[in-house]
Every structure is written in structure tokens, then in C-alpha cells.
Design an enzyme around this catalytic site. Structure first.
Site, mmCIF file in Angstrom:
data_model
loop_
_atom_site.group_PDB
_atom_site.id
_atom_site.type_symbol
_atom_site.label_atom_id
_atom_site.label_comp_id
_atom_site.label_asym_id
_atom_site.label_seq_id
_atom_site.Cartn_x
_atom_site.Cartn_y
_atom_site.Cartn_z
ATOM 1 N N LEU A 61 0.834 -1.201 0.000
ATOM 2 C CA LEU A 61 0.000 0.000 0.000
ATOM 3 C C LEU A 61 0.865 1.245 0.000
ATOM 4 O O LEU A 61 0.589 2.212 -0.721
ATOM 5 C CB LEU A 61 -0.929 -0.007 1.206
ATOM 6 C CG LEU A 61 -2.037 -1.048 1.129
ATOM 7 C CD1 LEU A 61 -2.985 -0.887 2.303
ATOM 8 C CD2 LEU A 61 -2.800 -0.945 -0.174
ATOM 9 N N GLY A 107 4.205 1.636 -0.928
ATOM 10 C CA GLY A 107 5.005 1.779 -2.142
ATOM 11 C C GLY A 107 4.148 1.913 -3.385
ATOM 12 O O GLY A 107 4.449 2.711 -4.280
ATOM 13 N N HIS A 118 -0.696 -10.195 17.941
ATOM 14 C CA HIS A 118 -2.132 -10.098 17.658
ATOM 15 C C HIS A 118 -2.888 -11.180 18.415
ATOM 16 O O HIS A 118 -2.530 -12.345 18.350
ATOM 17 C CB HIS A 118 -2.357 -10.248 16.157
ATOM 18 C CG HIS A 118 -3.686 -9.762 15.704
ATOM 19 N ND1 HIS A 118 -4.853 -10.345 16.120
ATOM 20 C CD2 HIS A 118 -4.037 -8.738 14.885
ATOM 21 C CE1 HIS A 118 -5.870 -9.695 15.564
ATOM 22 N NE2 HIS A 118 -5.403 -8.712 14.813
ATOM 23 N N ARG A 141 -5.212 -4.531 21.075
ATOM 24 C CA ARG A 141 -4.585 -5.838 20.855
ATOM 25 C C ARG A 141 -3.623 -6.240 21.958
ATOM 26 O O ARG A 141 -3.592 -7.396 22.374
ATOM 27 C CB ARG A 141 -3.836 -5.808 19.540
ATOM 28 C CG ARG A 141 -4.794 -5.673 18.404
ATOM 29 C CD ARG A 141 -4.108 -5.509 17.086
ATOM 30 N NE ARG A 141 -5.142 -5.493 16.060
ATOM 31 C CZ ARG A 141 -4.910 -5.310 14.775
ATOM 32 N NH1 ARG A 141 -3.673 -5.100 14.358
ATOM 33 N NH2 ARG A 141 -5.890 -5.323 13.916
ATOM 34 N N GLU A 169 4.755 0.348 6.872
ATOM 35 C CA GLU A 169 5.134 -0.385 8.079
ATOM 36 C C GLU A 169 6.638 -0.309 8.334
ATOM 37 O O GLU A 169 7.088 -0.460 9.468
ATOM 38 C CB GLU A 169 4.677 -1.855 7.968
ATOM 39 C CG GLU A 169 4.855 -2.617 9.274
ATOM 40 C CD GLU A 169 4.262 -4.029 9.268
ATOM 41 O OE1 GLU A 169 3.410 -4.326 8.416
ATOM 42 O OE2 GLU A 169 4.679 -4.827 10.127
ATOM 43 N N ARG A 216 -0.204 -0.499 17.721
ATOM 44 C CA ARG A 216 -1.029 0.002 16.635
ATOM 45 C C ARG A 216 -2.476 -0.442 16.824
ATOM 46 O O ARG A 216 -2.729 -1.593 17.145
ATOM 47 C CB ARG A 216 -0.520 -0.514 15.298
ATOM 48 C CG ARG A 216 -1.429 -0.169 14.136
ATOM 49 C CD ARG A 216 -0.836 -0.572 12.813
ATOM 50 N NE ARG A 216 -0.822 -2.013 12.593
ATOM 51 C CZ ARG A 216 -1.886 -2.727 12.239
ATOM 52 N NH1 ARG A 216 -3.055 -2.156 12.090
ATOM 53 N NH2 ARG A 216 -1.775 -4.029 12.025
ATOM 54 N N LEU A 262 -3.261 0.076 7.260
ATOM 55 C CA LEU A 262 -3.658 0.336 5.871
ATOM 56 C C LEU A 262 -3.820 1.838 5.677
ATOM 57 O O LEU A 262 -3.394 2.410 4.680
ATOM 58 C CB LEU A 262 -4.956 -0.402 5.561
ATOM 59 C CG LEU A 262 -4.904 -1.927 5.741
ATOM 60 C CD1 LEU A 262 -6.224 -2.564 5.325
ATOM 61 C CD2 LEU A 262 -3.764 -2.539 4.943
HETATM 62 C C1 LIG Z 1 -2.532 -11.139 7.976
HETATM 63 C C2 LIG Z 1 -2.506 -9.658 8.147
HETATM 64 C C3 LIG Z 1 -3.687 -8.933 8.235
HETATM 65 C C4 LIG Z 1 -3.675 -7.554 8.396
HETATM 66 N N1 LIG Z 1 -4.871 -6.888 8.467
HETATM 67 C C5 LIG Z 1 -4.855 -5.533 8.585
HETATM 68 C C6 LIG Z 1 -6.069 -4.795 8.616
HETATM 69 O O1 LIG Z 1 -7.161 -5.346 8.535
HETATM 70 N N2 LIG Z 1 -6.012 -3.452 8.718
HETATM 71 C C7 LIG Z 1 -4.820 -2.789 8.791
HETATM 72 O O2 LIG Z 1 -4.819 -1.578 8.859
HETATM 73 N N3 LIG Z 1 -3.650 -3.473 8.762
HETATM 74 C C8 LIG Z 1 -3.639 -4.818 8.659
HETATM 75 N N4 LIG Z 1 -2.442 -5.504 8.630
HETATM 76 C C9 LIG Z 1 -1.189 -4.754 8.587
HETATM 77 C C10 LIG Z 1 -0.943 -4.210 7.193
HETATM 78 O O3 LIG Z 1 -1.408 -5.136 6.247
HETATM 79 C C11 LIG Z 1 0.515 -3.949 6.895
HETATM 80 O O4 LIG Z 1 1.105 -3.254 7.928
HETATM 81 C C12 LIG Z 1 0.652 -3.125 5.633
HETATM 82 O O5 LIG Z 1 -0.075 -3.695 4.591
HETATM 83 C C13 LIG Z 1 2.081 -2.937 5.230
HETATM 84 O O6 LIG Z 1 2.135 -2.290 3.987
HETATM 85 P P1 LIG Z 1 3.496 -1.800 3.383
HETATM 86 O O7 LIG Z 1 3.153 -1.142 2.109
HETATM 87 O O8 LIG Z 1 4.237 -1.012 4.384
HETATM 88 O O9 LIG Z 1 4.361 -3.113 3.131
HETATM 89 P P2 LIG Z 1 4.042 -4.497 2.379
HETATM 90 O O10 LIG Z 1 2.670 -4.583 1.888
HETATM 91 O O11 LIG Z 1 4.546 -5.564 3.270
HETATM 92 O O12 LIG Z 1 4.935 -4.422 1.092
HETATM 93 C C14 LIG Z 1 6.306 -4.599 1.108
HETATM 94 C C15 LIG Z 1 6.810 -4.484 -0.293
HETATM 95 O O13 LIG Z 1 8.210 -4.345 -0.270
HETATM 96 C C16 LIG Z 1 8.790 -5.232 -1.180
HETATM 97 N N5 LIG Z 1 10.124 -5.506 -0.672
HETATM 98 C C17 LIG Z 1 10.498 -5.789 0.597
HETATM 99 N N6 LIG Z 1 11.821 -5.909 0.672
HETATM 100 C C18 LIG Z 1 12.296 -5.697 -0.566
HETATM 101 C C19 LIG Z 1 13.607 -5.671 -1.115
HETATM 102 N N7 LIG Z 1 14.687 -5.865 -0.398
HETATM 103 N N8 LIG Z 1 13.723 -5.421 -2.440
HETATM 104 C C20 LIG Z 1 12.624 -5.194 -3.227
HETATM 105 N N9 LIG Z 1 11.390 -5.185 -2.737
HETATM 106 C C21 LIG Z 1 11.230 -5.435 -1.422
HETATM 107 C C22 LIG Z 1 7.853 -6.381 -1.280
HETATM 108 O O14 LIG Z 1 8.032 -7.050 -2.497
HETATM 109 C C23 LIG Z 1 6.519 -5.666 -1.191
HETATM 110 O O15 LIG Z 1 6.162 -5.203 -2.470
HETATM 111 C C24 LIG Z 1 -2.449 -6.890 8.479
HETATM 112 C C25 LIG Z 1 -1.267 -7.597 8.408
HETATM 113 C C26 LIG Z 1 -1.275 -8.974 8.265
HETATM 114 C C27 LIG Z 1 0.010 -9.711 8.274
#
Ligand SMILES: Cc1cc2nc3c(=O)[nH]c(=O)nc-3n(C[C@H](O)[C@H](O)[C@H](O)COP(=O)(O)OP(=O)(O)OC[C@H]3O[C@@H](n4cnc5c(N)ncnc54)[C@H](O)[C@@H]3O)c2cc1C
Ligand code: SF4
Ligand code: FES
Lengths: 667, 250
Positions: free
Chosen positions: A44, A46, A267, A338, A454, A464, A470
Site C-alpha cells: 500500500l 510503495g 495479535h 490488541r 510499516e 497500533r 492500511l
Molecule cells: C494477515 C494480516 C492482516 C492484516 N490486516 C490488517 C487490517 O485489517 N487493517 C490494517 O490496517 N492493517 C492490517 N495488517 C497490517 C498491514 O497489512 C501492513 O502493515 C501493511 O499492509 C504494510 O504495507 P506496506 O506497504 O508497508 O508493506 P508491504 O505490503 O509488506 O509491502 C512490502 C513491499 O516491499 C517489497 N520488498 C520488501 N523488501 C524488498 C527488497 N529488499 N527489495 C525489493 N522489494 C522489497 C515487497 O516485495 C513488497 O512489495 C495486516 C497484516 C497482516 C500480516
């Protein structure tokens, strides 16, 4: 010593963001075309950032390690996303969301950032709906809401149990549009393995093409890291298998401070472990706590009988059940935050009331929700004198419409039908509030290197609230970075393309290559997973839900030892120049083994309890977390000095001007 | 459980590849299919052999990364699940299990069980979006009520995880179910209506260009789709597409 400057704008909290946007530099559209930005990660944070920056006119290069940006871990988020829309007219407001988030985070977040988050939250929902995100709606065609833990209003927007999927597909489609236009160059199956600094500024990355194994140099005027959280340092967590800390850790080693590594969210509602074969743990969304009631038997005899398979939970009488959250926290009941819910489950299980074979499970029961919804439905449908069975059946239908996919997921894993018997749940590692330190502009301590989602530490303090990750990821990507990055890049309009032939790039590339070769040539005796599991066990046992001085000191020693063994004895089969998942894992685990040590050091240093960080030495008489605001109202930002043990801590003192510092209470 | 595994091995895209046989023992019936493969790989690493490469990430049926053809069925014998959600209790002690990658011209094998599904992304890039920029002044989300049935149907179509099982299952290797799910989702919502026809034309064009086959309505895709994406979507897309093809000025 580098001084931490959080760059919080002056003025009243409600005006800071508007004023800041008016004050900072902007890059004119023609000049944006001359500027390249690297975005690592397509979740979300990136995905939203890459799409928005490309729409503005920057040339974006985006990277992810999966085979498509659509598969980033955000896809797995289930329950929902918060926004202060006040559609329910239940008294919600920007201020209330701000207040709930700061309080939920146990007063360890930066007020100005949290306020901005609350302020832009409503725009997120508008934006997503405009993209075609199919949120749940009521019969009037308007958006529906549910409640999450730690709040008294209904402000969570959702798409069944697949909210993350729908939001990410929205961001992905916005990216796809820009990829189609050539404004984003997408690098799938690529892993960033280092950041490159030129004259102290972040000017590119070294990445490995995971299919060919080739090491590539990519240059840009700024680098934005959106690589997600580091919960997998525990081996078992609700995170995807590939989620890792490498990108964040590499920038840390090049100068980005790492903040509050010990703040981890465990959690409360996850499917309990069943055996050693397990590779991950599965979340059952917190939204289930809207309708499910959590309990364990009151009597030990019943617990024994259940474990022996002689008694079913449905046979236990109402008066013999201990709905311990409702008992201990009458005001919030099953919807306490939580950290509180997790510790309460652990307390009951440690006291011997756990309801599965391992003694580590409690019930999440929907029986009364079936009756409640069924009765309502019977009314609506005009069914007169419905039988109890009819009511339950109708109620189950309502629950299925709300959480069907979660119930199905549960049944597939546990092999029990949760419509007929209560679910069993237990806490599991889920989210990391700690992360790369960033200022108000989301810039790290490396100029030109930003960190979003995150992966940064910014908005959730020590705990959190549900549905806020999200919100933060999308706020950072859609509504914050598009403004703040311009302030920095305005100085780069005459720089011209950054060369990737400089010594800095060549040296960084060599370093990466040497390390990969070392893995391949090591010829040890144990697999990467062997070490990862050992690390995870130390983390869970000694740096998990409850921590104490002795355990933390042991953990630091043990992690150091595992790391040393890992480098001596790890075996990575296959070759450098091919798709080699073992090699990918080796690099990630090597970084976890360093991060784990810093994590424990941070937990040791913070002798107070706050949010998800519970020090046994610091609790109230009732066993609640006891903060120490006099000594610990600060962000611990760690600076890398060559080895984890030499990391130096810098303190950003937190000022609470708009919210009074209080002991949290959900009673 | 003790099992015999016959697994497709292929060193890289240019290699010819072939089946290889492995024995595996002490598999817990509670473990997932991928956890069973983890066990096999751990064994192979310990023996100094190269583990079997397969795609996976979330392991809870949502990222769409996992993709195995097991005993002749995409995502294996269970219904409405992905491979990562398939549990070993669906098999019997002593079974022989065949594991192959998706087979389709548009999904070339990269290594062992890993295929390249980039074609799906390119179809999305051709039109799988609403042309709206990020801005802080989009109209209020509730300004435009959407009938609940439309929102629900759009959601059902939007749950496609892009795994490719429909293509792997189809004897023509057609991508109609995948493409129609996105076309339908957006066509059902007022926000997506504006570009509906144009979108259908461009996505179908790209699909043809990628070398996917034609849809002959066998319905096999719907049966194997882990998310229960319905054939109704294909009918809906055909309507969009035909009416679009007639009026198209693009
Ligand atoms: C099962 C589950 C349910 C959840 N439910 C909720 C919810 O209902 N509501 C809520 O608010 N939050 C929820 N969360 C938390 C939330 O989903 C995450 O905190 C959030 O989506 C993280 O988004 P992000 O964009 O920071 O990272 P991510 O979505 O984890 O994306 C990381 C990205 O970085 C890339 N990446 C990582 N390292 C590298 C590297 N070295 N080189 C190239 N690319 C790399 C990956 O390919 C990916 O594209 C939940 C989490 C989990 C695990
Ligand atoms: S339609 Fe079904 S089988 Fe095809 S890609 Fe989508 S989820 Fe997979
Ligand atoms: S690994 Fe994500 S769907 Fe199977």
C-alpha cells in the site's frame, strides 16, 4: 553525534500540515520529468507512492521481490481501514481519531504525524472509491462501517475479510496505468540489496534480478523504501513468507537510524500452533471481535475434560464460562486494544486454562451473535415465531456474509466447522511498530532516502490500533510523500541524470557480490531455516509477549551466538546466477540475526512497559502495563556503528501538547 | 504419512526438463502442501542437493503467488482453495503425487515449478484501471450511492487473486475468466462505467497478443478457480466487448 531533527512545523496542530504544504518547495511539472525516483516495495505504501509520484511526472522505478506488484503483503490484510468520516454520526472526528491513535499507541507516537494521518484519512476513502475499490455497502447504497479494538466509534471501512486485497488492487491498478504510460518502470522479482550514497545523499540502489541472479546498479535522485515490517524475525508470524527487513536494515547500516525496534504487536486472534511442521501462523481478523466473545472455562476440570476430548465447548454452561475480557474490561469488553487482549489470553493460558492440547488457546465464540443477528433478520423478513434453529440459521447466514472467507480459512486449516463449535485462537506476532526513524517529511537520517508504511516507525507509538496500518500506508503513499519529496527534489532540478558508474556504485555492487558468494561457497552443514527457527525461538521465548532483564540479556548472547554459527555453518545450495530461493533467504536471515540483537537491546534499555512492550518489572498491581513517562517519553533511535553491539541510541523527546499524558485505561 | 513425489524439474527456461521422483516420510496430515514441500527441501539441502523451486508468499490463499498442478488439477484435489491452503489430510499414506507447473504458452517456466505470469500484468496495464489521479479533492465517497447488489457483485469479481489456475486448467489456455473478472468489477461500478467499453477492447486485445487461447465455454476454469469467480463474468464481458467493438472509435 547526529542531532535528531523531527522538522515538526510550527503552529497549532490542526494547521501544521496545511501550513507546511504551503511553505515547502515544489518542483514544476516540466522539471519533474528530469527527476528519477526509486521506490522499493509495492504494498500500500510503495504502490500508492509509485503511482502518485508518476502521475505528478517523476520518472519512477519500482521494485518488488514477488512476481507482480499486486502480491505485496498488504494483499493479506483482512479487517479494514480507518477513516474519520463520521458517516455513522457517532461523534467521530479528526481529533477523535488522532486521540484514539495516540492513546492506543500508549503515548509513544509523535503527535504531529498522527494528527496529519487522521486529517488525510477521509481523503483515502474518497480516493479508493474513485479507483473502483468495492467497499461494503448497505442497502441504501452508502458505505458500511464496523468497529475495531480500542475505540468507541464505528469508523472502519471494509470489503468483507479482504480489505487489504481490494485496497492493494486499487493501488496496483493505479500503478498499472502508469506502467502502461511508461512513467513507472517496474522491476518484478528484484531484490534491493543495498542503498548507494553519493556525497552523503541516497542516489540509488543495488538490486539482484532474482531470475537471472544478475546484480544491477540503479541510480535516482531519491530513494523511497516501502519494504514492510520485520515480524518474521520471530520466524513464525502472520506475515508472508517473504516479508523481511533487508531493505530497511541495509539503509540502517548506511546511516538511517532505526527507531524503537522492540515495539512489536502480538495479535490476539490467530489460529494456534499445531506442530513443528508449521511455516507460518494465520490471522483471524480482529473484526471478528465485533461479534465473537472470548472465553475459557471457569473450572480446571472442564479444561482437563476438553483437552482429553471428553467434553465439547458447546456443552459448557453459560455460568461455567469465564468471559475474561468482559469481566476485566467492562467498558471495552472484547474490543480492548490488541496488546491488552493478547496479554489477557496469555495470563489465562499461563494459569492453566488453555483449551487445546498445547494449552495455548482460548475460545472465540459466535453463538450469541448468531442469535442476535438471526432474531433481527427474522424480524426484517417478517418470520413469525421463528424456532431457535431457524434463528441460528439466519444468524449464521449474516455472519457468513460478513466473515465468510475467514470462517472458510479457519475450517481448512483446523479441520473444524466454526459455525458449529467456537474457534480456538491464540496470540501471534503480527506487526512491527518500530522501524526506520523518519522526520515529519518521512525522510530518514540519510538525505534523499525516505521510508514509508510499516517499514517506518512513525505513527503507531508502542501499539497500533486495528485498521490503522492500511490507513497509514496509503496516507504516506498517496498524500504525504507526493508533497514532501518535492521539497527535497527542488534542489535537484539542475543535477541531471545520476551516473551509476561512479566508484560508490561499483564499490557497493562489489560488497553485495562478495557477500552472496560467501553464502554459496560456505558449504556448511545446516539450512538457512534451521538458523531462522532457532532465532525465532529465542525471540518468542525471551523477547516476546513478556520480557525481563535476565531473559533479554540471555537473548542478546544467544542471538550473537546463533549469528556467529550461521556465518560459519550455513549451507546454501545452487548457484549465484539462477533463481535461488535459498540464497534469497540466507541474505534475509543474516539481516534478521543482526536486527534481532538490536531488538533485544532496545527492549532491555526500555525498562518501562508500554503498549506491545511489556517488561515484567514494570506493571500495576492488576498486571497492566505501567509506563514511566518521566524517563521514557522518547523515541529510541539507534545508530549503526559497525556491529549491533556498538549501536548508539539517540533520543527524540516526545512532547504532548494536545493530548494529556495519562495511564491508559479500558476498564 | 509416507509419500512418493513425482516433481517437474527444469533448470531454467531453456532447459528441457523432466519428472524426478522423491520419497518423503513423516509428513503430518495437518501440514499444508507447501509445508510438505518445505520438508522435502530441507531434506534436499541437508543432502547438499538443490531444492525444488516453487512460488509462494502469503500462504493463506490471497496473494495468488502459489501455483501448482497437483495430480492433474490446478491447486490440487480440494475445491475453493489455493495450493497453500491445501492440507495433506486430503491425501492418503502411501500415495504417489504428481506435481507440475502451470502449463500455458503465455506462462513460460522459469525454473522447476515457477512460471512467468507477467502476461497478466501486461493485460492489466492495457486497461485494468479507472483513469483517476491521486488528489485530495476527489468527490466524497458517499456522494454517489451504489446499489448493494452491484457493489457485492463487483466485490465478488474483484476477489480474483491473479493466480492463473483458470489458464492452466483450460484446454485452450484461455485467460477469459481472469480478464472478465476485472472488466466486470469495473463495469459494475459507476466509477468504472465511463471507460468500460474502451477497457474491454484494450484488455482483450492484449490478452490475444499474449498468446492466450480462445474461450470455448467449457467452464473448466470456474471449477478450478480457488476464489469461485463465476462464468457470469465472461458473459458480462462479452456484452461489454461486443457492444464496444461495434461503437469503438479507438
Ligand atoms: C494477515 C494480516 C492482516 C492484516 N490486516 C490488517 C487490517 O485489517 N487493517 C490494517 O490496517 N492493517 C492490517 N495488517 C497490517 C498491514 O497489512 C501492513 O502493515 C501493511 O499492509 C504494510 O504495507 P506496506 O506497504 O508497508 O508493506 P508491504 O505490503 O509488506 O509491502 C512490502 C513491499 O516491499 C517489497 N520488498 C520488501 N523488501 C524488498 C527488497 N529488499 N527489495 C525489493 N522489494 C522489497 C515487497 O516485495 C513488497 O512489495 C495486516 C497484516 C497482516 C500480516
Ligand atoms: S479467475 Fe480464479 S483461477 Fe483465474 S486468476 Fe483469478 S482467482 Fe485465479
Ligand atoms: S501463497 Fe499466497 S495464495 Fe498461496
Amino acid at each position: 553525534m547526529t542531532k535528531l531533527d523531527s522538522k515538526i512545523p510550527e503552529g497549532p496542530i490542526a494547521d501544521k500540515w496545511t501550513k507546511h504544504k504551503n511553505d515547502i518547495n515544489v518542483v514544476n511539472p516540466a522539471n519533474k520529468r528530469l527527476i528519477d525516483v526509486i521506490v522499493v516495495g509495492t504494498g500500500l505504501a510503495g504502490g500508492a507512492a509509485a503511482a502518485s509520484l508518476a502521475e505528478l511526472g517523476y520518472n519512477v522505478k519500482a521494485f518488488c521481490f514477488q512476481d507482480s506488484p499486486r502480491r505485496a503483503h498488504s494483499i493479506a490484510a483482512q479487517g479494514g481501514i480507518n477513516a474519520a468520516k463520521n458517516y455513522q454520526n457517532d461523534g467521530d472526528s479528526t481529533y477523535r481519531l488522532f486521540y484514539d491513535t495516540v492513546k492506543g499507541g500508549d503515548y509513544r507516537a509523535r503527535e504531529a504525524n498522527v494528527y496529519r494521518l487522521a486529517e488525510v484519512s477521509a481523503n483515502i476513502i474518497d480516493q479508493c472509491v474513485a479507483q473502483g475499490v468495492p467497499f461494503a455497502r448497505d442497502y441504501g447504497g452508502l458505505l458500511d462501517n464496523r468497529s475495531f479494538g480500542g475505540v468507541l466509534v464505528s469508523r472502519t471501512f471494509y470489503a468483507k475479510g479482504q480489505t487489504g486485497q481490494q485496497l492493494l488492487l486499487g493501488a496496483y491498478s493505479a500503478m498499472a496505468r502508469q506502467i502502461g504510460k511508461g512513467k513507472i518502470t517496474m522491476y518484478n522479482r528484484h531484490e534491493m540489496l543495498d542503498v548507494v550514497k553519493v556525497d552523503g545523499k541516497a542516489r540509488g540502489i543495488i538490486a539482484r534480478d532474482l531470475v537471472t541472479g544478475e546484480i544491477e546498479r540503479h541510480s535516482a535522485h531519491a530513494v523511497v523504501i516501502c519494504s514492510g515490517g520485520y515480524g518474521n524475525v520471530f520466524f513464525l508470524s502472520t506475515n508472508a513468507m517473504g516479508s523481511n527487513a533487508t531493505a530497511a536494515w541495509k539503509i540502517h547500516k548506511k546511516g538511517a537510524f532505526f527507531a524503537n525496534p522492540c515495539y512489536t504487536q502480538i495479535h490476539p486472534t490467530c489460529i494456534p500452533r499445531s506442530g513443528d511442521h508449521q511455516s507460518k501462523l494465520t490471522l483471524m481478523s480482529e473484526s471478528l471481535r465485533n461479534d465473537g466473545r472470548i472465553w475459557v472455562p471457569k473450572n480446571k476440570e472442564d479444561v482437563e475434560a476438553i483437552r482429553a476430548g471428553k467434553l465439547k465447548p458447546t456443552q459448557i454452561k453459560e455460568e461455567d464460562r469465564d468471559y475474561y475480557l468482559e469481566r476485566r474490561y467492562p467498558a471495552f469488553g472484547n474490543l480492548v486494544p490488541r496488546d491488552v487482549a493478547s496479554r489477557a489470553a496469555k495470563e489465562r493460558c499461563d494459569a492453566g486454562y488453555g483449551v487445546n492440547k498445547t494449552g495455548e488457546a482460548v475460545y472465540l465464540d459466535f453463538a450469541s451473535a448468531f442469535v442476535r443477528y438471526g432474531t433481527e433478520k427474522a424480524h426484517v423478513e417478517g418470520i413469525e415465531n421463528p424456532s431457535k434453529e431457524e434463528i441460528i440459521k439466519l444468524g449464521q447466514g449474516v455472519i457468513e456474509a460478513k466473515y465468510g472467507n475467514l470462517f472458510q480459512m479457519y475450517e481448512k486449516i483446523v479441520d473444524e466447522n466454526p459455525y458449529e463449535t467456537p474457534m480456538m485462537i491464540y496470540p501471534a506476532v503480527h506487526y512491527t511498530m518500530g522501524g526506520v526513524w523518519v522526520d515529519y517529511n518521512l525522510m530518514t537520517t540519510i538525505p534523499g532516502c525516505y521510508c514509508l508504511g510499516e517499514a517506518n516507525f512513525s505513527d503507531h507509538g508502542a501499539n497500533r490500533l486495528g485498521a490503522s496500518a492500511l490507513m497509514q500506508g496509503l496516507a504516506d503513499g498517496y498524500f504525504v510523500i507526493p508533497y514532501t519529496i518535492g521539497d527535497y527534489l527542488a534542489n535537484d532540478i539542475r543535477t541531471g541524470p545520476i551516473s551509476n558508474d561512479s566508484t560508490e556504485f561499483i564499490e557497493a555492487e562489489k560488497e553485495v557480490k562478495d557477500r552472496l558468494e560467501k553464502f554459496i561457497n560456505n558449504n556448511g552443514t545446516h539450512s538457512v531455516d534451521h538458523f531462522h527457527k532457532r532465532l525465532g525461538k529465542v525471540m518468542w521465548d525471551k523477547v516476546g509477549m513478556a520480557r525481563n532483564e535476565q531473559g533479554l540479556k540471555e537473548a542478546i548472547k544467544e542471538i550473537r551466538q546463533i549469528r556467529e554459527e550461521f556465518w560459519r555453518d550455513v549451507r546454501v545450495p545452487g548457484e549465484l546466477n539462477e533463481l535461488n530461493p535459498e540464497l534469497e533467504k540466507a541474505g534475509r536471515v543474516a539481516d534478521f540475526l543482526e536486527l534481532g540483537e538490536l531488538f533485544a537491546m532496545d527492549a532491555l534499555e526500555r525498562t518501562e512497559s508500554c503498549g506491545g512492550h511489556f517488561r515484567e518489572e514494570s506493571q500495576t498491581e492488576e498486571g497492566e502495563a505501567l509506563r514511566d513517562d518521566v524517563n521514557f517519553a522518547y523515541v529510541a533511535a539507534w545508530e549503526y556503528k559497525g556491529d549491533p553491539k556498538d549501536e548508539e541510541v539517540h533520543k527524540e523527546h516526545l512532547e504532548f501538547k494536545d493530548i494529556e499524558l495519562k495511564q491508559r485505561s479500558y476498564k | 504419512m509416507d509419500l512418493t513425489l513425482k516433481i517437474w524439474r527444469q533448470k531454467n527456461k531453456d532447459d528441457k526438463g523432466g519428472m524426478e521422483t522423491f520419497q518423503i516420510s513423516d509428513v503430518s496430515p495437518d501440514s499444508s502442501f507447501l509445508e510438505m514441500l518445505d520438508l522435502l527441501n530441507e531434506d534436499l539441502v541437508n543432502k547438499g542437493e538443490v531444492p525444488v523451486a516453487f512460488d509462494h508468499d502469503c500462504r493463506e490463499g490471497i496473494c495468488g503467488m502459489c501455483s501448482l498442478y497437483i495430480n492433474g488439477e490446478a491447486h490440487g484435489p480440494d475445491r475453493a482453495v489455493t495450493t497453500c491452503q491445501l492440507h495433506m489430510r486430503k491425501f492418503k499414506d502411501g500415495d504417489t503425487i504428481f506435481v507440475e507447473p502451470w502449463r500455458a504458452k503465455a506462462f513460460p517456466v522459469i525454473k522447476d515449478l515457477v512460471v512467468d505470469r507477467g502476461a497478466f500484468d501486461r493485460i492489466m496495464e492495457a486497461g485494468g484501471f479507472v483513469s483517476v489521479n491521486t488528489s485530495g479533492n476527489t468527490q466524497d465517497a458517499n456522494a454517489l450511492p451504489i446499489p448493494k447488489v452491484d457493489a457485492d457483485n463487483a466485490f465478488d469479481a474483484a476477489t480474483c487473486i491473479g493466480c492463473g489456475a483458470c489458464v492452466a486448467t483450460c484446454k485452450n489456455a484461455s485467460a477469459m475468466l481472469f480478464v472478465s473478472a476485472k472488466v466486470s468489477q469495473l463495469a459494475l461500478l459507476p466509477q468504472g462505467q465511463v471507460e468500460a467499453k474502451r477497457r474491454a477492447i484494450h484488455m482483450v486485445e492484449q490478452m490475444d497478443h499474449e498468446g492466450f487461447g480462445n474461450c470455448t465455454n467449457t467452464g473448466a476454469c470456474e471449477v478450478e478457480c480457488p476464489k469461485g469467480i463465476s462464468l457470469d463474468n465472461i458473459a458480462r464481458m462479452n456484452r461489454e466487448y461486443l457492444s464496444a467493438a461495434i461503437v469503438s472509435e479507438d
